[in-house]
Scaffold this active site. Structure first.
Site, mmCIF file in Angstrom:
data_model
loop_
_atom_site.group_PDB
_atom_site.id
_atom_site.type_symbol
_atom_site.label_atom_id
_atom_site.label_comp_id
_atom_site.label_asym_id
_atom_site.label_seq_id
_atom_site.Cartn_x
_atom_site.Cartn_y
_atom_site.Cartn_z
ATOM 1 N N GLY A 1 -13.217 -18.375 4.553
ATOM 2 C CA GLY A 1 -14.034 -17.297 3.986
ATOM 3 C C GLY A 1 -15.476 -17.423 4.415
ATOM 4 N N GLU B 1 -11.263 -15.853 8.477
ATOM 5 C CA GLU B 1 -11.656 -14.636 7.775
ATOM 6 C C GLU B 1 -10.627 -13.528 7.993
ATOM 7 O OE1 GLU B 1 -13.278 -13.142 5.712
ATOM 8 O OE2 GLU B 1 -15.045 -14.305 5.171
ATOM 9 N N ASN C 1 -5.393 -15.561 6.113
ATOM 10 C CA ASN C 1 -5.408 -15.245 4.684
ATOM 11 C C ASN C 1 -5.383 -16.553 3.904
ATOM 12 O OD1 ASN C 1 -4.815 -14.477 2.016
ATOM 13 N ND2 ASN C 1 -3.652 -12.689 2.693
ATOM 14 N N MET C 2 -6.424 -16.807 3.124
ATOM 15 C CA MET C 2 -6.526 -18.091 2.429
ATOM 16 C C MET C 2 -5.486 -18.238 1.321
ATOM 17 S SD MET C 2 -10.155 -17.396 0.527
ATOM 18 C CE MET C 2 -10.455 -15.879 -0.390
ATOM 19 N N HIS D 1 -16.117 -18.481 -6.575
ATOM 20 C CA HIS D 1 -16.738 -17.717 -7.668
ATOM 21 C C HIS D 1 -16.442 -16.217 -7.583
ATOM 22 C CE1 HIS D 1 -20.871 -16.541 -5.690
ATOM 23 N NE2 HIS D 1 -19.855 -16.248 -4.912
#
Length: 437
Positions: A259, A282, A315-316, A335
Site C-alpha cells: 500500500g 498497490e 491485493n494485500m 488506520h
C-alpha cells in the site's frame, strides 16, 4: 463582567507573564548573539525553543478559553468560516494569479470572473487570518509564506497530471492535500457525519453508498490522482526523513512496501540504502499513477530502469499476490480499515511471512508506521491524533488506535511485537516492528 475580566487579568499574571518573560529573554539573547556575531542572523531558533514558545502561546490561549468558554465556541465557528473562504479562493485560483506579483481587487475579480465587492470581503477576512498580505498604499493583495503553500505547479506540460494541476514539484506545498479536503465529494461525506454516528458506517459510505476506496477506484479516478498526490505532501512534515533516520533498512536486501502509494517512502529507502531494493505493492490504477508521475523525475526514472524500485499490482487481502521480501512495510495503511478488515490484512501478510520463513528458514519482519493513541484520553498527546481519527471515521471507515487496540489486532493476526519507537515530531507516528508468532 468585572469578575470575568478580573479572572482574566489574574490568569494573565499567573500564566502569561512568566511565559512572556521567558520568550522575551530568548529573543533578547538571540538578538545579542546576532549583534556579537556568535550566530548568523539567518540561523533559526533551536527547534526545542521554538516548540516551547508555541506551547506557551497555546497554553495561554487554552487557559483563556477555559475561563471564557464562549471564546472557544466562537473560535470553532470562525475556523469553519475561514476554511470555507479559503476553499473558495483556492478554487478560484487566486493564489496562482498572485504568483506573478501583487494585484488589486479589481484585477483579481476580473481574472476570477467574480463580484469585486464580495471577493474583497473574503480576501479582507483571509488577510486578517494572515493568509494574504495587503498593501494599504496601493491597495494590492499579495502572497505570504502561508498562501504560497497553496499555489499550483508550473504551467501545464504534456503530463496529464500537470494539466490537472495535481503534480506538485515542491515537497513543501500543500495544494493537493487542500484540494482533497475541499473536494465536493469529501464535503458531502462530512455533511453525513450524523448518519455516520448513528449507523456506524463511514459518512462517505452513508452519502455515496460505497466505501471511499471503492468510489475512487470505480467512480472518480480524478480524486484518486489527488489522493495519491496528496500522500506525497506528507513530505512537508519531514516524516520520511524521520523514518529513514529512525530505522535501519540497510540490513534488508528486499523490502516490500504494501500500500505504498506512488512510491514516496520506497524511493527514500532506495536513495539512502544502496544495497536495498523495494517493491511497491498497490492496486492497478495507483501503479499507473506511480509510473506516470515518476517519469517527470530523472532520478526516479533511473531507479526504476535499474529495477531498484518496482511497482507491482496486487491485493494485500490475498497472500499469494504479496511478493516475498525480508521486510514488509505498511505506512498509514491499517488506520484506513476497521478491526475486521485490519485483521484480515495483517493475517494475509503474516501468512506470506510464514511461507517465506518455511522457504528460507529466516523470519521476515513487518514494520507498521502509524499513530498510537494514548490510552489516557485526558493526556495532551491524545489531541495529536483525535482529528485524524475523526477523518478516518468519516471518510474511510477506519480508526486511529491505542496501544491496547493495536495489541488486540496484532495478536489476532498471528503476529507479535518486537519493538516500538515513537517519534516526538509531527505527525507523531510510531514504528511498530513485528514478527510472526
Amino acid at each position: 463582567m468585572e469578575g470575568v475580566l478580573s479572572s482574566l487579568l489574574a490568569s494573565s499574571l499567573i500564566v502569561g507573564f512568566p511565559s512572556l518573560i521567558f520568550v522575551c529573554s530568548i529573543l533578547i539573547y538571540y538578538y545579542l548573539c546576532v549583534m556579537k556575531k556568535k550566530i548568523s542572523s539567518k540561523d533559526s531558533l533551536p527547534p526545542v525553543i521554538g516548540v516551547y514558545i508555541m506551547r506557551c502561546i497555546y497554553s495561554i490561549t487554552q487557559y483563556w478559553e477555559m475561563i471564557i468558554p464562549q471564546i472557544k465556541l466562537y473560535r470553532i465557528s470562525n475556523d469553519y468560516i475561514v476554511f470555507q473562504c479559503l476553499s473558495v479562493v483556492f478554487t478560484l485560483k487566486v493564489m496562482d494569479y498572485l504568483k506573478d506579483g501583487p494585484k488589486t481587487i479589481r484585477e483579481l475579480s476580473q481574472l476570477t470572473k467574480s463580484s469585486e465587492k464580495n471577493l474583497f470581503r473574503v480576501m479582507r477576512a483571509l488577510t486578517q487570518e494572515h493568509i494574504f498580505n495587503y498593501n494599504q498604499s496601493n491597495q494590492t493583495f499579495s502572497l505570504n509564506s502561508c498562501s504560497k503553500l497553496l499555489t499550483s505547479p508550473p504551467p501545464p506540460s504534456s503530463s496529464p497530471f500537470e494539466q490537472n494541476g495535481i503534480l506538485s514539484t515542491n515537497d513543501e506545498e500543500l495544494g493537493c492535500i487542500f484540494s482533497m479536503l475541499s473536494y465536493p465529494t469529501f464535503i458531502d461525506a462530512w455533511r453525513s457525519l450524523k448518519e455516520c454516528i448513528e449507523s456506524g458506517v463511514s459518512g462517505f459510505q452513508a452519502k455515496h453508498g460505497m466505501t471511499f476506496f471503492q468510489y475512487i477506484d470505480e467512480k472518480d479516478t480524478y480524486i484518486k490522482k489527488i489522493f495519491d498526490s496528496a500522500m506525497r505532501q506528507s513530505y512537508a512534515t519531514k516524516i520520511h526523513t524521520q523514518i529513514i533516520n529512525g530505522y535501519d533498512f540497510s540490513k534488508y536486501k528486499k523490502v516490500c512496501d504494501i500500500g505504498g502509494g506512488i512510491g514516496f517512502l520506497g524511493f527514500e529507502i532506495v536513495n539512502h540504502n544502496a544495497n536495498t531494493c523495494v517493491c511497491v505493492l498497490e492496486l492497478e490504477e495507483t501503479v499507473r499513477n506511480g509510473l506516470e508521475q515518476s517519469k517527470v523525475d530523472e532520478k526516479k526514472q533511473r531507479i526504476i530502469e535499474e529495477q531498484r524500485l518496482v511497482f507491482k499490482t496486487g491485493n494485500m487481502f490475498i497472500p499469494r499476490s504479496i511478493p516475498s521480501a525480508n521486510l514488509y512495510i505498511m505506512m498509514q495503511v491499517i488506520h484506513d480499515w476497521n478491526n475486521n478488515d485490519a485483521i484480515k490484512i495483517l493475517s494475509s501478510v503474516a501468512s506470506t511471512m510464514r511461507m517465506e520463513r518455511n522457504h528460507t528458514g529466516q523470519s521476515p519482519k513487518l514494520l507498521i508506521i502509524d499513530s498510537i493513541l494514548d490510552d489516557n484520553i485526558n493526556n495532551d498527546t491524545y489531541k495529536r491524533s483525535c482529528i485524524p481519527d475523526i477523518i478516518m471515521m468519516a471518510i474511510v471507515g477506519g480508526e486511529e488506535r491505542t496501544l491496547s487496540q493495536w495489541g488486540h489486532i496484532i495478536k489476532e493476526s498471528g503476529l507479535q511485537v518486537l519493538t516500538i519507537k515513537k517519534f516526538n515530531r509531527p505527525p507523531f507516528l510510531s514504528l511498530i516492528e513485528l514478527t510472526i508468532q
